[in-house]
Design an enzyme around this catalytic site. Structure first.
Site, PDB file in Angstrom:
ATOM      1  N   THR A   1       3.003  -0.850   8.934  1.00 40.54           N
ATOM      2  CA  THR A   1       3.633  -1.907  10.111  1.00 40.54           C
ATOM      3  C   THR A   1       3.409  -3.539   9.280  1.00 40.54           C
ATOM      4  O   THR A   1       4.118  -4.610  10.267  1.00 40.54           O
ATOM      5  CB  THR A   1       2.331  -2.016  10.717  1.00 40.54           C
ATOM      6  OG1 THR A   1       1.137  -2.794  10.512  1.00 40.54           O
ATOM      7  CG2 THR A   1       2.150  -0.814  11.734  1.00 40.54           C
TER       8      THR A   1
ATOM      9  N   HIS B   1       8.493 -30.847  10.254  1.00 36.76           N
ATOM     10  CA  HIS B   1       7.824 -29.507   9.247  1.00 36.76           C
ATOM     11  C   HIS B   1       6.812 -29.936   8.486  1.00 36.76           C
ATOM     12  O   HIS B   1       5.775 -28.818   8.291  1.00 36.76           O
ATOM     13  CB  HIS B   1       9.391 -28.179   9.306  1.00 36.76           C
ATOM     14  CG  HIS B   1       9.816 -28.405  10.511  1.00 36.76           C
ATOM     15  ND1 HIS B   1       9.875 -27.939  11.963  1.00 36.76           N
ATOM     16  CD2 HIS B   1      11.438 -28.694  10.084  1.00 36.76           C
ATOM     17  CE1 HIS B   1      11.056 -27.729  11.909  1.00 36.76           C
ATOM     18  NE2 HIS B   1      11.560 -28.208  11.357  1.00 36.76           N
TER      19      HIS B   1
ATOM     20  N   ASP C   1       0.684  -0.782  -0.274  1.00 36.33           N
ATOM     21  CA  ASP C   1       0.089   0.079  -0.107  1.00 36.33           C
ATOM     22  C   ASP C   1       0.795   1.289   0.092  1.00 36.33           C
ATOM     23  O   ASP C   1       2.258   1.177  -0.601  1.00 36.33           O
ATOM     24  CB  ASP C   1      -0.776  -0.021   1.055  1.00 36.33           C
ATOM     25  CG  ASP C   1      -0.245  -0.100   3.322  1.00 36.33           C
ATOM     26  OD1 ASP C   1       0.751   0.191   2.929  1.00 36.33           O
ATOM     27  OD2 ASP C   1      -0.992   0.253   3.832  1.00 36.33           O
TER      28      ASP C   1
ATOM     29  N   HIS D   1      11.394 -23.627   8.245  1.00 35.38           N
ATOM     30  CA  HIS D   1       9.912 -24.382   8.912  1.00 35.38           C
ATOM     31  C   HIS D   1       8.775 -24.454   8.745  1.00 35.38           C
ATOM     32  O   HIS D   1       8.107 -25.131   9.073  1.00 35.38           O
ATOM     33  CB  HIS D   1       9.839 -24.485  11.250  1.00 35.38           C
ATOM     34  CG  HIS D   1      11.338 -24.909  11.019  1.00 35.38           C
ATOM     35  ND1 HIS D   1      11.646 -24.060  12.400  1.00 35.38           N
ATOM     36  CD2 HIS D   1      12.476 -25.131  10.788  1.00 35.38           C
ATOM     37  CE1 HIS D   1      12.862 -24.995  12.606  1.00 35.38           C
ATOM     38  NE2 HIS D   1      13.088 -25.612  12.238  1.00 35.38           N
TER      39      HIS D   1
ATOM     40  N   CYS E   1       3.478  -2.800   4.258  1.00 36.39           N
ATOM     41  CA  CYS E   1       2.255  -1.660   4.386  1.00 36.39           C
ATOM     42  C   CYS E   1       3.526  -1.191   5.409  1.00 36.39           C
ATOM     43  O   CYS E   1       4.251  -1.387   5.426  1.00 36.39           O
ATOM     44  CB  CYS E   1       1.135  -2.044   4.421  1.00 36.39           C
ATOM     45  SG  CYS E   1       1.397  -3.209   5.862  1.00 36.39           S
TER      46      CYS E   1
ATOM     47  N   MET F   1      -0.983  -6.439   5.825  1.00 39.67           N
ATOM     48  CA  MET F   1      -1.083  -7.411   5.158  1.00 39.67           C
ATOM     49  C   MET F   1      -0.934  -8.414   5.789  1.00 39.67           C
ATOM     50  O   MET F   1      -1.344  -9.711   5.021  1.00 39.67           O
ATOM     51  CB  MET F   1       0.508  -6.663   4.247  1.00 39.67           C
ATOM     52  CG  MET F   1       0.041  -5.659   3.904  1.00 39.67           C
ATOM     53  SD  MET F   1      -0.970  -6.393   2.007  1.00 39.67           S
ATOM     54  CE  MET F   1      -0.350  -4.512   1.685  1.00 39.67           C
TER      55      MET F   1
HETATM   56  C1  RB5 Z   1      -1.299   2.887   6.319  1.00 41.73           C
HETATM   57  O1  RB5 Z   1      -1.041   3.986   7.390  1.00 41.73           O
HETATM   58  C2  RB5 Z   1      -1.409   1.821   7.271  1.00 41.73           C
HETATM   59  O2  RB5 Z   1      -2.901   1.104   8.586  1.00 41.73           O
HETATM   60  C3  RB5 Z   1      -0.939   0.781   6.542  1.00 41.73           C
HETATM   61  O3  RB5 Z   1       0.294   0.787   5.661  1.00 41.73           O
HETATM   62  C4  RB5 Z   1      -0.168  -0.751   7.961  1.00 41.73           C
HETATM   63  O4  RB5 Z   1       0.753  -0.614   8.562  1.00 41.73           O
HETATM   64  C5  RB5 Z   1      -1.866  -1.768   7.990  1.00 41.73           C
HETATM   65  O5  RB5 Z   1      -0.938  -2.528   8.577  1.00 41.73           O
END
Ligand code: RB5
Length: 144
Positions: free
Chosen positions: A70, A136, A11, A101, A68, A74
């Site tokens: 964090t 595994h 994103d 694994h 993304c 995703m």
């Molecule tokens: C976008 O602001 C942010 O929420 C997205 O990139 C991500 O971190 C979501 O988990």
């Protein structure tokens, strides 16, 4: 190393690292397709996660990479798709073991969490590490 066919997406929060990873893939002649996003404008990560995940479960691509802010959104979204084992990695040990694994087929990264050089090291190790199978495989089969 197995023949790699990589599908990648991000994103807006992961856009810069996606571009850096694409440079890494190009420099190594690794086949890839970029599912977007293609600008820094705000967009919805679940749509990108789904399009990348679908290309992995279909068998068209054997590895997926999602970025993304964090990596969390995703990974949550990708793991909703049957057959996806998405691993959110912030260190190289987890990257290696997620392949060895867990046979992770999607790597998730958080651009706002880890540095770019660490992210590229994680990608490098994750792409080069094979699944160990054996005990595994039994455990991964239990997930499926
Ligand atoms: C976008 O602001 C942010 O929420 C997205 O990139 C991500 O971190 C979501 O988990």
């Amino acid at each position: 190393m197995e023949d790699l066919k990589v599908v990648i997406g991000s994103d807006h929060g992961g856009f810069h690292y996606k571009e850096a990873i694409i440079d890494y893939l190009k420099a190594r002649n690794i086949e890839f397709v970029d599912m977007g996003t293609y600008t820094r404008e705000s967009c919805d990560y679940p749509e990108i996660a789904k399009s990348v995940a679908k290309k992995v479960v279909s068998g068209e691509f054997n590895r997926g990479i999602l970025v993304c802010g964090t990596g969390i959104g995703m990974s949550i979204a990708a793991n909703k798709i049957k057959g996806i084992r998405a691993a959110l990695c912030g260190d190289t040990y987890s990257a290696r073991v997620s392949r060895a694994h867990n046979n992770a087929n999607i790597l998730c990264l958080g651009e706002r969490v880890i540095g770019e050089h660490l992210a590229l090291d994680i990608v490098d190790i994750w792409l080069k590490t094979g699944f160990e199978g054996g005990r595994h495989k039994r455990r991964v089969d239990m997930i499926e």
